[in-house]
Motif scaffolding. Sequence first.
Motif, mmCIF file in Angstrom:
data_model
loop_
_atom_site.group_PDB
_atom_site.id
_atom_site.type_symbol
_atom_site.label_atom_id
_atom_site.label_comp_id
_atom_site.label_asym_id
_atom_site.label_seq_id
_atom_site.Cartn_x
_atom_site.Cartn_y
_atom_site.Cartn_z
ATOM 1 N N CYS A 165 0.832 -1.202 0.000
ATOM 2 C CA CYS A 165 0.000 0.000 0.000
ATOM 3 C C CYS A 165 0.868 1.254 0.000
ATOM 4 C CB CYS A 165 -0.919 0.023 1.218
ATOM 5 S SG CYS A 165 -2.125 -1.326 1.251
ATOM 6 N N GLY A 166 0.278 2.339 -0.482
ATOM 7 C CA GLY A 166 0.981 3.610 -0.514
ATOM 8 C C GLY A 166 0.016 4.767 -0.370
ATOM 9 N N VAL A 167 0.568 5.984 -0.358
ATOM 10 C CA VAL A 167 -0.244 7.188 -0.185
ATOM 11 C C VAL A 167 0.191 8.253 -1.183
ATOM 12 C CG1 VAL A 167 -0.732 6.802 2.259
ATOM 13 C CG2 VAL A 167 1.325 8.077 1.601
ATOM 14 N N ARG A 168 -0.715 9.186 -1.433
ATOM 15 C CA ARG A 168 -0.432 10.337 -2.303
ATOM 16 C C ARG A 168 -0.489 11.590 -1.458
ATOM 17 N NH1 ARG A 168 0.367 12.539 -6.968
ATOM 18 N NH2 ARG A 168 -0.984 14.047 -7.979
ATOM 19 N N VAL A 169 0.607 12.329 -1.384
ATOM 20 C CA VAL A 169 0.680 13.548 -0.572
ATOM 21 C C VAL A 169 1.548 14.585 -1.275
ATOM 22 C CG1 VAL A 169 0.326 12.448 1.680
ATOM 23 C CG2 VAL A 169 2.651 12.648 0.749
ATOM 24 N N GLY A 170 1.248 15.855 -0.999
ATOM 25 C CA GLY A 170 2.135 16.941 -1.388
ATOM 26 C C GLY A 170 2.945 17.376 -0.180
ATOM 27 N N ILE A 171 4.073 17.998 -0.412
ATOM 28 C CA ILE A 171 4.956 18.407 0.681
ATOM 29 C C ILE A 171 5.492 19.807 0.426
ATOM 30 C CG2 ILE A 171 7.212 17.984 1.776
ATOM 31 C CD1 ILE A 171 6.722 14.991 1.394
ATOM 32 N N VAL A 172 5.429 20.652 1.455
ATOM 33 C CA VAL A 172 6.148 21.924 1.475
ATOM 34 C C VAL A 172 6.910 21.959 2.786
ATOM 35 C CG1 VAL A 172 6.026 24.437 1.480
ATOM 36 C CG2 VAL A 172 4.417 23.126 0.081
ATOM 37 N N ALA A 173 8.222 21.862 2.728
ATOM 38 C CA ALA A 173 9.050 21.817 3.930
ATOM 39 C C ALA A 173 10.216 22.794 3.799
ATOM 40 C CB ALA A 173 9.576 20.402 4.170
ATOM 41 N N ARG A 174 10.543 23.412 4.929
ATOM 42 C CA ARG A 174 11.672 24.329 4.997
ATOM 43 C C ARG A 174 12.386 24.158 6.347
ATOM 44 N NH1 ARG A 174 10.214 24.537 0.445
ATOM 45 N NH2 ARG A 174 10.055 26.357 -0.943
ATOM 46 N N HIS A 175 13.417 24.962 6.555
ATOM 47 C CA HIS A 175 14.170 24.860 7.799
ATOM 48 C C HIS A 175 13.288 25.183 9.006
ATOM 49 C CE1 HIS A 175 17.986 24.366 9.810
ATOM 50 N NE2 HIS A 175 17.833 25.507 10.448
ATOM 51 N N SER A 176 12.324 26.080 8.812
ATOM 52 C CA SER A 176 11.388 26.422 9.886
ATOM 53 C C SER A 176 9.959 26.255 9.401
ATOM 54 C CB SER A 176 11.598 27.867 10.357
ATOM 55 O OG SER A 176 11.181 28.787 9.368
ATOM 56 N N ALA A 177 9.047 25.992 10.338
ATOM 57 C CA ALA A 177 7.641 25.853 9.993
ATOM 58 C C ALA A 177 7.075 27.161 9.466
ATOM 59 C CB ALA A 177 6.847 25.396 11.218
ATOM 60 N N GLU A 178 7.521 28.284 10.034
ATOM 61 C CA GLU A 178 7.015 29.584 9.611
ATOM 62 C C GLU A 178 7.311 29.833 8.130
ATOM 63 O OE1 GLU A 178 7.444 29.387 13.879
ATOM 64 O OE2 GLU A 178 8.889 29.039 12.244
ATOM 65 N N GLU A 179 8.522 29.517 7.720
ATOM 66 C CA GLU A 179 8.883 29.726 6.322
ATOM 67 C C GLU A 179 8.111 28.775 5.412
ATOM 68 O OE1 GLU A 179 10.882 31.400 3.017
ATOM 69 O OE2 GLU A 179 10.350 32.071 5.025
ATOM 70 N N ALA A 180 7.934 27.529 5.857
ATOM 71 C CA ALA A 180 7.190 26.554 5.045
ATOM 72 C C ALA A 180 5.752 27.009 4.830
ATOM 73 C CB ALA A 180 7.224 25.186 5.726
ATOM 74 N N TRP A 181 5.099 27.486 5.885
ATOM 75 C CA TRP A 181 3.713 27.921 5.754
ATOM 76 C C TRP A 181 3.609 29.182 4.889
ATOM 77 C CZ3 TRP A 181 -0.506 25.347 6.236
ATOM 78 C CH2 TRP A 181 -0.574 24.259 7.115
ATOM 79 N N ARG A 182 4.611 30.059 4.972
ATOM 80 C CA ARG A 182 4.583 31.243 4.123
ATOM 81 C C ARG A 182 4.606 30.835 2.650
ATOM 82 N NH1 ARG A 182 7.613 34.048 0.992
ATOM 83 N NH2 ARG A 182 9.482 32.780 1.394
ATOM 84 N N VAL A 183 5.490 29.898 2.308
ATOM 85 C CA VAL A 183 5.593 29.421 0.927
ATOM 86 C C VAL A 183 4.299 28.730 0.497
ATOM 87 C CG1 VAL A 183 6.794 27.802 -0.596
ATOM 88 C CG2 VAL A 183 8.099 29.208 1.017
ATOM 89 N N ALA A 184 3.753 27.880 1.369
ATOM 90 C CA ALA A 184 2.550 27.114 1.035
ATOM 91 C C ALA A 184 1.354 28.025 0.787
ATOM 92 C CB ALA A 184 2.242 26.122 2.154
ATOM 93 N N LEU A 185 1.171 29.031 1.633
ATOM 94 C CA LEU A 185 0.018 29.915 1.498
ATOM 95 C C LEU A 185 0.156 30.833 0.289
ATOM 96 C CD1 LEU A 185 -0.503 30.736 5.276
ATOM 97 C CD2 LEU A 185 -2.016 29.377 3.812
ATOM 98 N N GLU A 186 1.377 31.184 -0.075
ATOM 99 C CA GLU A 186 1.583 31.961 -1.295
ATOM 100 C C GLU A 186 1.301 31.117 -2.537
ATOM 101 O OE1 GLU A 186 5.507 33.556 -1.270
ATOM 102 O OE2 GLU A 186 5.041 35.103 0.220
ATOM 103 N N ARG A 187 1.680 29.851 -2.494
ATOM 104 C CA ARG A 187 1.487 28.979 -3.653
ATOM 105 C C ARG A 187 0.029 28.576 -3.808
ATOM 106 N NH1 ARG A 187 4.923 23.789 -3.336
ATOM 107 N NH2 ARG A 187 6.530 25.394 -3.193
#
Length: 351
Positions: A229-251
């Motif tokens: 079995c497997g899963v389908r997921v997208g990922i936005v990761a950075r050195h900090s959670a704050e930076e990752a969420w900034r990128v994700a919400l802009e995209r």
Amino acid sequence: MSQLQSTSAPADFYGKTRIGLDAIDVFSTCPQSTAGDPKTYRQRVVEVARWSERIGCRGILVYTDNSLADPWLVSQLILEHTATLSPLVAVQPIYMHPYTAAKKVATLGFLYGRRIYLNMLAGGFRNDLVALGDDTPHDERYARTTEYTLIIRKLLKSPSGVSFEGKFYHIHNLKMSPQLPPSLQPGILISGSSDAGMAAARAIDATAIKYPLPPNEERGVEKGAGVPCGVRVGIVARHSAEEAWRVALERFPETREGQLAHQLAMKVSDSEWHKQLSSHSPAVDYDHPYWLGPFHNYRTFCPYLVGSYERVAREIAGYIGLGYRTFILDIPPSEEELEHTAVVFREALAG
């Protein structure tokens, strides 16, 4: 282990962070032809395929539906411009006879000496099926896909004629040429979000793919499932959670247009996974990586994991711990984004 210290990757970072494929299989996803200029689409496909190969992906999913370029021709383009990456070709049974699909697999193997994976579809967009004159019910479509895939497997494995008598397909003493070597037999994937999908996966010896809930809510691979079995997921990761969420919400900004498109899709879809994900909130929770904002705004069809490398890696490790060994990623917007994702998988596997 490579680590990024900022949003911008250093010049020597590219190609250095690879996903270890001993324990898991990771597939990226090819850009869709509807999302780009025809003049530049070909080059975009080649770029994404090369990025995916460079970080160590097993393969790359190539979508199909009534609005997209033919996935087999796109897959041939990928084979011509990579050395090891395997196209994961989405196969809609209503588009062609199983003999034709098997012939394409055999021919690509003959021409390129490369293995193809098949993502067997039972549904797709309901309006696409209706436009093609197909009103087969949900579970019956899985039964049809099961017969379809069994014929493909038999044709590609048997050096002699194949006969098959089913509800949907009938063949008699049908032979496949060119023959496909055992080492190039296709890997098979299929949606496993419904009981009918899991039954089909067992019948055709396929990897069952889910659109998962958060790891702490997932039941995981059930004992006696009988299939990988497997899963389908997208990922936005950075050195900090704050930076990752900034990128994700802009995209993936929230838009009324996207929400309306999602609601319309819900009305015409009979997919179990679509209903399951739609029942969960798209709200942002900065303390938890699991996010359905892009899905509810009709920007993609999978959940996203957003946060620091370490936090997202723990979520990926959680899915691995539940028994999921195949991961299909969303379409990467850049090579840098795939590098960030590679860091996550390296940390998840190292932990």
